[in-house]
Enzyme design. Structure first.
Site, mmCIF file in Angstrom:
data_model
loop_
_atom_site.group_PDB
_atom_site.id
_atom_site.type_symbol
_atom_site.label_atom_id
_atom_site.label_comp_id
_atom_site.label_asym_id
_atom_site.label_seq_id
_atom_site.Cartn_x
_atom_site.Cartn_y
_atom_site.Cartn_z
ATOM 1 C CG ASP A 1 28.898 -9.751 38.267
ATOM 2 O OD1 ASP A 1 28.478 -9.674 37.095
ATOM 3 O OD2 ASP A 1 28.384 -9.109 39.200
ATOM 4 C CG HIS B 1 23.993 -9.863 39.573
ATOM 5 N ND1 HIS B 1 23.221 -9.306 38.580
ATOM 6 C CD2 HIS B 1 25.270 -9.536 39.300
ATOM 7 C CE1 HIS B 1 24.030 -8.660 37.740
ATOM 8 N NE2 HIS B 1 25.274 -8.792 38.135
ATOM 9 C CG HIS C 1 25.776 -2.326 32.520
ATOM 10 N ND1 HIS C 1 25.561 -1.499 33.594
ATOM 11 C CD2 HIS C 1 25.959 -3.561 33.044
ATOM 12 C CE1 HIS C 1 25.639 -2.214 34.714
ATOM 13 N NE2 HIS C 1 25.889 -3.465 34.393
ATOM 14 C CD GLU D 1 25.764 -6.424 40.731
ATOM 15 O OE1 GLU D 1 26.960 -6.139 40.857
ATOM 16 O OE2 GLU D 1 25.107 -6.059 39.722
ATOM 17 C CD GLU D 2 23.567 -4.887 36.814
ATOM 18 O OE1 GLU D 2 24.170 -3.814 37.029
ATOM 19 O OE2 GLU D 2 24.063 -5.825 36.180
HETATM 20 ZN ZN LIG Z 1 26.976 -7.943 37.206
#
Ligand SMILES: [Zn+2]
Length: 347
Positions: A230, A64, A318, A207-208
């Site tokens: 990922d 992504h 994140h 994607e997030e």
């Molecule tokens: Zn990811």
């Protein structure tokens, strides 16, 4: 080894979910030499197609292009920007971050403001300040001035962090989730010169916020097998229990047996573990953890697509800056290539 220069370019680009243009331009360029055709679908997914033999299985790789970030929600009379979060971000990592606000006139520097400790009350020091109490200071004296600088509601904001290789094996930077997956995908395509399968290397969008680009691209492609490249939480840091995050740095890619969105297809999982064993590529397994990847959506395309995620262990995902091992990236590429070569035997 995967090109550090390519990873650096991808990580430093801005691609907050829904605004992936900078990354899209890079991905088109990077995939081009290794595929027969690069196209873009209506949502902005980049699809590199490498034609294989007639009637051979179709494989979809997904990395992504989007990253977590912020979005301007309001501009106060005094010229401060209040924001919304895009994707899962812990409020505690926002304070005092340097950011870039992407306006039509170009990026503006800013910082997420906070009250200095000198003037905080005892109780204030103990409590987490939630994102809706924070603001971005771009140095504007008023709402009008902020507007003149180019700020509009909905402008995306990214963390102002630059990539650095801090040793031969370790790199730190922004948006490894999932630019490292994009870089691994490009490198895998480079090494897959002669394969039977037709391969679709897809740089997915959004994607997030719910793997939306993977949903539409997998519907269009309808592959026989789906592999999402990922990242996953590397839990080998102080204060984390093994049961909560068993994956460790430098132990190879982590194959997701199950997560919140997906139960990996047993045939794909076996394909991956056998490819790893035969080629002496280290790998890890993780199961029952929260979160999900594009694989969770690819698997639901039309009548279903056997899929699995191959995840690169990454610390501090994140958050504004994360850390990974380039050896893990290399082993992820090796495993992806080895597995794709074996697919015609399985599907
Ligand atoms: Zn990811």
């Amino acid at each position: 080894m995967v090109s550090v220069e390519m990873l650096e370019k991808l990580c430093n680009a801005c691609g907050v979910a829904g605004r992936e243009e900078e990354v899209r331009i890079l991905m088109r360029k990077m995939l081009k030499p290794y595929v027969d055709e690069v196209r873009e679908d209506r949502l902005g997914n980049v699809i590199g197609i490498k034609e294989g033999e007639k009637n051979a299985p179709k494989v979809m790789l997904a990395g992504h292009m989007d990253e977590i970030g912020l979005l301007v929600k309001t501009v106060s009379k005094e010229g401060y920007l209040q924001f919304a979060k895009i994707g899962g971000i812990d409020d505690r990592v926002l304070l005092a971050q340097k950011v870039l606000v992407y306006t039509e006139k170009g990026p503006l520097h800013g910082i997420i403001g906070s009250k200095p400790p000198h003037i905080q009350k005892e109780e204030e020091r103990k409590k987490v300040i939630t994102y809706d109490e924070l603001f971005i200071d771009i140095g504007a004296a008023s709402q009008d001035e902020a507007k003149k600088m180019g700020v509009r509601i909905g402008d995306v904001v990214e963390f102002d962090v630059k990539f650095a290789a801090i040793s031969k094996d370790i790199a730190i930077g922004k948006a490894f989730d999932d630019r490292v997956g994009c870089a691994a995908m490009v490198e895998a395509m480079k090494r897959l010169e002669n394969t039977q399968c037709t391969i679709y290397a897809v740089g997915t969008v959004q994607e997030e916020v719910g793997a939306r680009g993977a949903t539409t691209s997998a519907f269009g492609i309808y592959p026989d097998v789906g592999l999402a490249l990922d990242v996953t939480v590397a839990g080998d840091i102080p204060g984390v229990r093994e049961v909560d995050a068993p994956t460790k740095l430098k132990k190879g890619p982590s194959l997701t047996v199950t997560d919140s969105l997906h139960i990996s297809h047993p045939k794909v999982l076996r394909l991956l573990t056998e490819a790893a064993d035969e080629n002496k590529i280290p790998y890890q397994l993780e199961a029952g953890l929260p979160g999900g990847t594009d694989a969770g959506r690819i698997t639901l395309a039309r009548e279903g697509v056997p899929s699995c995620s191959i995840c690169i262990p990454t610390r501090y995902i994140h958050s504004p800056t994360s850390l990974l091992s380039l050896t893990d990236v290399e082993n992820t590429v090796k495993l992806t290539v080895a597995a794709i070569k074996k697919i015609p035997k399985y599907f």
